[in-house]
Structure formats: structure tokens, C-alpha cells
Design an enzyme around this catalytic site. Structure first.
Site, PDB file in Angstrom:
ATOM      1  CE1 TYR A 116      -3.228  -3.184   1.172  1.00  0.00           C
ATOM      2  CE2 TYR A 116      -4.762  -1.401   0.151  1.00  0.00           C
ATOM      3  CZ  TYR A 116      -4.233  -2.614   0.479  1.00  0.00           C
ATOM      4  OH  TYR A 116      -5.326  -3.787   0.261  1.00  0.00           O
ATOM      5  CG  HIS A 151      -6.301  -8.534  -5.339  1.00  0.00           C
ATOM      6  ND1 HIS A 151      -5.604  -8.696  -4.533  1.00  0.00           N
ATOM      7  CD2 HIS A 151      -6.895  -6.959  -6.215  1.00  0.00           C
ATOM      8  CE1 HIS A 151      -6.312  -7.146  -4.129  1.00  0.00           C
ATOM      9  NE2 HIS A 151      -7.043  -6.618  -4.851  1.00  0.00           N
TER      10      HIS A 151
HETATM   11 FE   LIG Z   1      -7.497  -4.570  -3.986  1.00  0.00          FE
END
Ligand SMILES: [Fe+2]
Length: 469
Positions: free
Chosen positions: A200, A319
């Protein structure tokens, strides 16, 4: 009289049948009522102990390993030296063996907007013995650091093996709890299947790639000792034309090397490996997957190659989930489902693991592949040839949990809960595997949801669903 009695009872039975039918269509499985903390967690501060830089000048950091070939006799070792290139050589030896071997790797660097990476080393060590503990050293002289790993047993149909499932991890205190729970789970995972969204770092201004470095140091305590098999998520795209960064997946592909060529893939974003009794197919939700695209052509030729007599357990990791009943990201996986679900059923994939949705969900075995535009057959139906779809995007990143669910719970959804956690897929033999979902708030041994999976090739009939609350 008799006729009226019969007609009354037929009416009652019809009404009961209608109620049951409505229940079947509208009511799914279990929506957990577990109450958790909804506060958003921030990333751990840069001076956290989990991000500690080794105290010696230019010492290797962010050490992580992954499988280096198709069978499990090779390992790719990756690390970063921050100040100067140093050595790309790995010294390694089997436990109880006097002979030390050397393998020479390569190093690279990259720039991302105003960030310049350290020296990223990748070294593949080959021809290892199966089921053997190896020690390895990276760095040289006073910067040397030592780690170890265990190779998997030789590929075979009844080889027990245990995979951990982690997704959307990030680097918050919740992420740290998830990783700790995985490490302390008494059912020891031997290899992590990571379902995308790693650091992230892209949540920061200019996609601060320094947060890729902190993440690399955070996961080292696990990823240096057991392979992490990674798939990409949307947070690996790092596509930022406004910053002049137009090459998708640049930081990820520089930092994480995978053995894609051994499965005849032309991209590190989709590939396959065998490990013990499992055949693992890694797909990319954010690369082209329509007809005639490289990923489509690869998967089309890959699935017929899987020999279930050798590797009974066929696992797909992606994902974006193909089945998810949460409001957030709802139907984002629909186009890939339309393209690939037919193959997943045809080739009897056992389980599809996905992330993206920051919660947990497990599906029934369903398929929705009958639709042909004019027949109106567009609802999921029970299908014992279909995979179980498990969403496990609940690693604990800074975006927090998604708690809003579609109502009523659809019939394909067996269990759903918005809590952080990890999964364990524990293969026992060619017919049975046990999946457990471990919620962070529970003790290390507790399974908040679990299921015995019957192998679709060797035991293709209905399995009992065991949900433990
Ligand atoms: Fe994602």
C-alpha cells in the site's frame, strides 16, 4: 372428504415447497454477527521495531524467497543493499552437510518519480534436494546475514502440505497482528499464498516507495524463511501518469521475481508452480484477460497440462474475487468470471483464493456458466464440479475493513464476516484438505470458519460444510 383432505394437504405442501424455494433462492449461509473495532488503523510509524534496518552499514535487508522452478527444487532469494551494490552471491548448504555452495545472482535498481531504490539482488539457487533444510547467507564480510528454509517434499499425489493464505496485508498494527497470528498458528503454514495488495505504498504522496522498503523489512521475518507465492493486486499497479510513471507494476516487478518462464508464461504476472500435491495457478486481475490476450492464451494451454494423478489439488490465486457479496468492489470480478469460470468448472479447480475485498467470505460450490444471451439462465446454481471461492482480503491494511454487505445474503455465500485474519489450507492426502479461517481477535488455534474440502478430481461429490462460530 378424502379428496378435500388430499387437496388441502397438497396445498400445504405446495406452500411449504414455495417457502423452502424462496429460502433457497434468497437466503444464503451465515453472516457472522461478530462485532469488531471499526476504527481505521494508520500504518506503523517509520521507527517501529518491525521496520528496523540491520545495524551494520549496507547489510542486506528485505530478504524474501519464493519458489524458483516448477517442481520445488529451486529457490529465488531476493534482498536489498541500501548504500552500495555489495555482493549478489548467496552461500548455501544443506543441514548437516559440510559442503557450502555458491550461486551468483544479479542486482538492479529503479527510479520512481523522486525515489531511487537501493540495490535489489535476485539469486536463484538450483538443484536442491527435496524435503531438506538449507541455510543460506547473503551479504559478505561483516554484513553477512544468515537465514534458512525447507524445500518441499517431492511432488506427489498424497504428499501432505500446508499453505498459509494472506491478502491485502499493508503495514498497520493490524497487519502485524495478522502476520503474528500466522506465525504462531499451531498448524504451521509452510508456504504463503499471497493474494495481492502488498505494501500500500501507493496510498502515500508520490507513491512513496520508501513504504515498499518498510514493508519488505516487515515481512522479512516470515518471507526470508518460507516462500511467499505472490499475485498482483491493484495496489501493485503504481500507474501514475501525472508523476510520469506509466509502466504498470514497476516497483513490484523489480522487487519480486517469480519463476514465470518455467510454465511458459511470458509475464511475471501470471504463472504456475507445483508444490507437493498442489498445482498453483497465479493470475493477474489487472492485466488483459480477454480472448486472444497473452494471459488468456497461456491459461487456455496451461489448464490441460495439469495432471491430477500427480498434483490432485488445483488452486487458483487471483486478486479480485469472482464471487463476493460485499457492497465494496461488488461485481468487479464479473468480466473475468465471464471469461474464465467455464474453464474453472471444466477442469474442476478445487479452490479459488482472492483478496481485494477487505473481509472474509467463503462460497458454496456454485457455477453460473449456462447463460448464452437468449436463454435467461444467469443465476448461480449448485455445481459439484465448481471451485469453492474464498475471499481473504482481510490482512489488515490502512484502508480498514469493508462491513457493508448485500442483503439478503445470496445463496452462493456460505459464510461471510468483516474481520481481519488469515487462512490455512492444510492438504492431508489426495482426497481431503482442511481449510480454516483464523480471525485476529481469537486465540492462535481457533478457526472462526472451517471446511473439509473433498478433492474435485478424486472425490467429486458433496462435502460437508462445517462452519464453527
Ligand atoms: Fe485490491
Amino acid at each position: 372428504m378424502g379428496v378435500k383432505w388430499m387437496s388441502d394437504n397438497i396445498l400445504v405442501l405446495a406452500v411449504l415447497g414455495l417457502i423452502l424455494r424462496i429460502a433457497e433462492v434468497c437466503d444464503g449461509g451465515i453472516t457472522s454477527s461478530y462485532v469488531r473495532n471499526k476504527d481505521l488503523a494508520r500504518d506503523m510509524p517509520l521507527d517501529s521495531d518491525v521496520f528496523r534496518v540491520p545495524p551494520v552499514y549496507n547489510a542486506p535487508q528485505q530478504v524474501h524467497i519464493t519458489q524458483g522452478d516448477h517442481e520445488g527444487k529451486s529457490v529465488i532469494i531476493s534482498w536489498i543493499t541500501p548504500d552500495e551494490p555489495g555482493s549478489s552471491t548467496v552461500l548455501y548448504w544443506a543441514e548437516n552437510c559440510e559442503v557450502k555452495n555458491r550461486a551468483k545472482g544479479i542486482f538492479l535498481t529503479y527510479k520512481y518519480f523522486n525515489y531511487t531504490s537501493g540495490y535489489i539482488h535476485h539469486c536463484t539457487i538450483d538443484n536442491l534436494e527435496f524435503d531438506t533444510k538449507y541455510y543460506y547467507e547473503v551479504g559478505f564480510g561483516y554484513t553477512t546475514r544468515q537465514f534458512w528454509f525447507r524445500t518441499p517434499p517431492s511432488v506427489g499425489p498424497d504428499v501432505p502440505y500446508t499453505f498459509g493464505l494472506i491478502g491485502d496485508l499493508g503495514q498497520t498494527p493490524d497487519s502485524n497482528i495478522t502476520l503474528t497470528h500466522y506465525e504462531l498458528n499451531p498448524t504451521k503454514g509452510q508456504t504463503v499464498l499471497f493474494v495481492g495488495d502488498l505494501s500500500y505504498a501507493d496510498a502515500y504522496p508520490f507513491h512513496d516507495n520508501g513504504r515498499w522498503d518498510t514493508w519488505g523489512r516487515f515481512i522479512e521475518r516470515s518471507a526470508a524463511y518460507q516462500p511467499w507465492i505472490t499475485t498482483v493486486g491493484n495496489h501493485e499497479l503504481d500507474f501514475a501518469p501525472d508523476l510520469g510513471e506509466t509502466k504498470p507494476f514497476k516497483p513490484y516487478t523489480k522487487r519480486f521475481h517469480v519463476p514465470y518462464k518455467v510454465s511458459k508464461s511470458t509475464s511475471p504476472l501470471w504463472y504456475s508452480i507445483k508444490r507437493a500435491s498442489a498445482y498453483i495457478i497465479v493470475l493477474s486481475s489487472y492485466s488483459a484477460y480477454g480472448k486472444y490476450t497473452p494471459q488468456y492464451k497461456w491459461l487456455e494451454s496451461e489448464l490441460p497440462k495439469v495432471n491430477r494423478a500427480e498434483t490432485p489439488w488445483l488452486i487458483v490465486i487471483i486478486h479480485c474475487p469472482l464471487y463476493s457479496s460485499y457492497v465494496h468492489h461488488y461485481m468487479e470480478g464479473e468480466t473475468m468470471r465471464v471469461m474464465y469460470e467455464k474453464w474453472l468448472v471444466e477442469y474442476k479447480v478445487d479452490v479459488v483464493f482472492a483478496g481485494h475485498v477487505h473481509a472474509y467470505e467463503r462460497s458454496e460450490r456454485v457455477s453460473n456458466i449456462a447463460y448464452n444471451i437468449v436463454n435467461g439462465l444467469c443465476e448461480p446454481i449448485g455445481d459439484q464440479s465448481a471451485p469453492v471461492y474464498i475471499t481473504i482480503g482481510d490482512g489488515g491494511n490502512l484502508e480498514g475493513l469493508v462491513t457493508e454487505m448485500t442483503e439478503p445474503q445470496p445463496s452462493y455465500s456460505a459464510y461471510r464476516e468483516a474481520s481481519f485474519g488469515h487462512g490455512i489450507f492444510d492438504i492431508k492426502n489426495r482426497t481431503h484438505a482442511f481449510f480454516g479461517w483464523h480471525r485476529n481477535q481469537d486465540g492462535y488455534a481457533v478457526e472462526a470458519d472451517s471446511l473439509w474440502l473433498h478433492n474435485r478430481y478424486w472425490k467429486p461429490f458433496r462435502e460437508p460444510s462445517v462452519a464453527l462460530l
